[in-house]
Design a protein around this motif. Structure first.
Motif, PDB file in Angstrom:
ATOM      1  N   ILE A 267       0.410   2.076   7.410  1.00  0.00           N
ATOM      2  CA  ILE A 267      -0.027   3.471   7.492  1.00  0.00           C
ATOM      3  C   ILE A 267      -0.739   3.673   8.817  1.00  0.00           C
ATOM      4  O   ILE A 267      -1.569   2.847   9.228  1.00  0.00           O
ATOM      5  CB  ILE A 267      -0.941   3.839   6.301  1.00  0.00           C
ATOM      6  N   ARG A 268      -0.422   4.762   9.475  1.00  0.00           N
ATOM      7  CA  ARG A 268      -0.976   5.046  10.802  1.00  0.00           C
ATOM      8  C   ARG A 268      -2.490   5.178  10.760  1.00  0.00           C
ATOM      9  O   ARG A 268      -3.071   5.587   9.755  1.00  0.00           O
ATOM     10  CB  ARG A 268      -0.315   6.269  11.405  1.00  0.00           C
TER      11      ARG A 268
ATOM     12  N   PRO B  12       0.779  -1.241   0.000  1.00  0.00           N
ATOM     13  CA  PRO B  12       0.000   0.000   0.000  1.00  0.00           C
ATOM     14  C   PRO B  12       0.816   1.299   0.000  1.00  0.00           C
ATOM     15  O   PRO B  12       0.477   2.227  -0.739  1.00  0.00           O
ATOM     16  CB  PRO B  12      -0.843  -0.113   1.269  1.00  0.00           C
ATOM     17  N   LEU B  13       1.859   1.385   0.791  1.00  0.00           N
ATOM     18  CA  LEU B  13       2.631   2.627   0.839  1.00  0.00           C
ATOM     19  C   LEU B  13       3.331   2.894  -0.490  1.00  0.00           C
ATOM     20  O   LEU B  13       3.363   4.034  -0.961  1.00  0.00           O
ATOM     21  CB  LEU B  13       3.643   2.580   1.995  1.00  0.00           C
ATOM     22  N   GLU B  14       3.848   1.853  -1.118  1.00  0.00           N
ATOM     23  CA  GLU B  14       4.474   2.008  -2.438  1.00  0.00           C
ATOM     24  C   GLU B  14       3.414   2.327  -3.493  1.00  0.00           C
ATOM     25  O   GLU B  14       3.647   3.148  -4.386  1.00  0.00           O
ATOM     26  CB  GLU B  14       5.246   0.751  -2.831  1.00  0.00           C
TER      27      GLU B  14
ATOM     28  N   LEU C  37      -6.332   3.761  -0.955  1.00  0.00           N
ATOM     29  CA  LEU C  37      -4.915   3.457  -0.754  1.00  0.00           C
ATOM     30  C   LEU C  37      -4.542   3.521   0.728  1.00  0.00           C
ATOM     31  O   LEU C  37      -3.855   2.632   1.249  1.00  0.00           O
ATOM     32  CB  LEU C  37      -4.046   4.429  -1.571  1.00  0.00           C
ATOM     33  N   ILE C  38      -5.007   4.550   1.411  1.00  0.00           N
ATOM     34  CA  ILE C  38      -4.695   4.707   2.837  1.00  0.00           C
ATOM     35  C   ILE C  38      -5.328   3.581   3.657  1.00  0.00           C
ATOM     36  O   ILE C  38      -4.689   3.023   4.566  1.00  0.00           O
ATOM     37  CB  ILE C  38      -5.121   6.102   3.335  1.00  0.00           C
ATOM     38  N   GLU C  39      -6.562   3.237   3.348  1.00  0.00           N
ATOM     39  CA  GLU C  39      -7.231   2.159   4.092  1.00  0.00           C
ATOM     40  C   GLU C  39      -6.495   0.831   3.924  1.00  0.00           C
ATOM     41  O   GLU C  39      -6.392   0.051   4.877  1.00  0.00           O
ATOM     42  CB  GLU C  39      -8.693   2.028   3.676  1.00  0.00           C
ATOM     43  N   ALA C  40      -5.969   0.577   2.735  1.00  0.00           N
ATOM     44  CA  ALA C  40      -5.185  -0.651   2.527  1.00  0.00           C
ATOM     45  C   ALA C  40      -3.941  -0.638   3.408  1.00  0.00           C
ATOM     46  O   ALA C  40      -3.560  -1.668   3.979  1.00  0.00           O
ATOM     47  CB  ALA C  40      -4.808  -0.799   1.055  1.00  0.00           C
TER      48      ALA C  40
ATOM     49  N   LEU D   5       3.265   9.208   7.352  1.00  0.00           N
ATOM     50  CA  LEU D   5       2.122   8.297   7.407  1.00  0.00           C
ATOM     51  C   LEU D   5       2.442   6.982   8.135  1.00  0.00           C
ATOM     52  O   LEU D   5       1.531   6.264   8.529  1.00  0.00           O
ATOM     53  CB  LEU D   5       1.637   7.940   6.001  1.00  0.00           C
ATOM     54  N   ARG D   6       3.716   6.700   8.290  1.00  0.00           N
ATOM     55  CA  ARG D   6       4.110   5.444   8.936  1.00  0.00           C
ATOM     56  C   ARG D   6       3.743   5.479  10.422  1.00  0.00           C
ATOM     57  O   ARG D   6       3.853   6.508  11.066  1.00  0.00           O
ATOM     58  CB  ARG D   6       5.604   5.202   8.794  1.00  0.00           C
ATOM     59  N   PRO D   7       3.324   4.337  10.939  1.00  0.00           N
ATOM     60  CA  PRO D   7       3.014   4.290  12.388  1.00  0.00           C
ATOM     61  C   PRO D   7       4.251   4.632  13.206  1.00  0.00           C
ATOM     62  O   PRO D   7       5.372   4.351  12.810  1.00  0.00           O
ATOM     63  CB  PRO D   7       2.597   2.839  12.636  1.00  0.00           C
ATOM     64  N   GLN D   8       4.033   5.249  14.358  1.00  0.00           N
ATOM     65  CA  GLN D   8       5.154   5.657  15.224  1.00  0.00           C
ATOM     66  C   GLN D   8       5.780   4.446  15.899  1.00  0.00           C
ATOM     67  O   GLN D   8       5.188   3.514  16.244  1.00  0.00           O
ATOM     68  CB  GLN D   8       4.668   6.642  16.286  1.00  0.00           C
TER      69      GLN D   8
END
Length: 174
Positions: free
Chosen positions: A136-137, A78-80, A126-129, A171-174
């Protein structure tokens, strides 16, 4: 139902206009008809004004971009997929801004209103995926992402990939 030859003519006109406007935004309607291999009457039946043609080219491009989401998600994490999709959107927005001077303010507003929801829906998918697979956070928002990335099509082509990398890192989780 639209006849197949009429549909093909419309597609040829859109393809010729997309190419011509990318090269030179001042191409005349008659030059576009010649480039598409259709008569002026066919061109004007499909697109009665230059502005109508510009709007159709842009709408067609947005439909292609928003329609690319499932394929990107099928072929990439998803991020890519979001990075690749956003890069395509940025390229389209740069072309749109080049044509923006040819559109009236009302047409520019109509274009923005017509395309906002489909673009946000594509980003949301895309974000939900990414939320689902944990890349994605959880608090990422499609509208926020679109607003942040709007700076990318105003940046130089050399800077926008670095700027996009920073946005995606956020957007990456912390």
């Amino acid at each position: 139902m639209v006849r197949s030859d009429a549909r093909e003519n419309r597609e040829r006109i859109l393809a010729a206009a997309r190419e011509a406007f990318a090269e030179d935004g001042s191409t005349s309607m008659n030059q576009l008809a010649q480039r598409a291999g259709v008569g002026a009457g066919t061109l004007y039946r499909n697109f009665p004004t230059r502005e109508a043609l510009l709007l159709a080219v842009y709408q067609d491009e947005v439909e292609q971009i928003t329609g690319s989401v499932p394929g990107l998600l099928a072929g990439h994490p998803p991020l890519e997929a979001l990075r690749r999709w956003t890069t395509g959107l940025v390229e389209a927005m740069r072309r749109k801004h080049g044509l923006g001077n040819a559109l009236s303010p009302a047409a520019q507003q109509a274009m923005a209103e017509q395309t906002y929801e489909p673009v946000v829906a594509a980003i949301e998918e895309l974000i939900e995926a990414g939320k689902k697979d944990g890349s994605i956070r959880a608090d990422a928002d499609a509208g926020d992402f679109l607003q942040l990335t709007s700076a990318l099509w105003r940046a130089t082509p050399e800077r926008s990939p670095r700027m996009l990398a920073l946005i995606l890192d956020g957007l990456r989780p912390q």
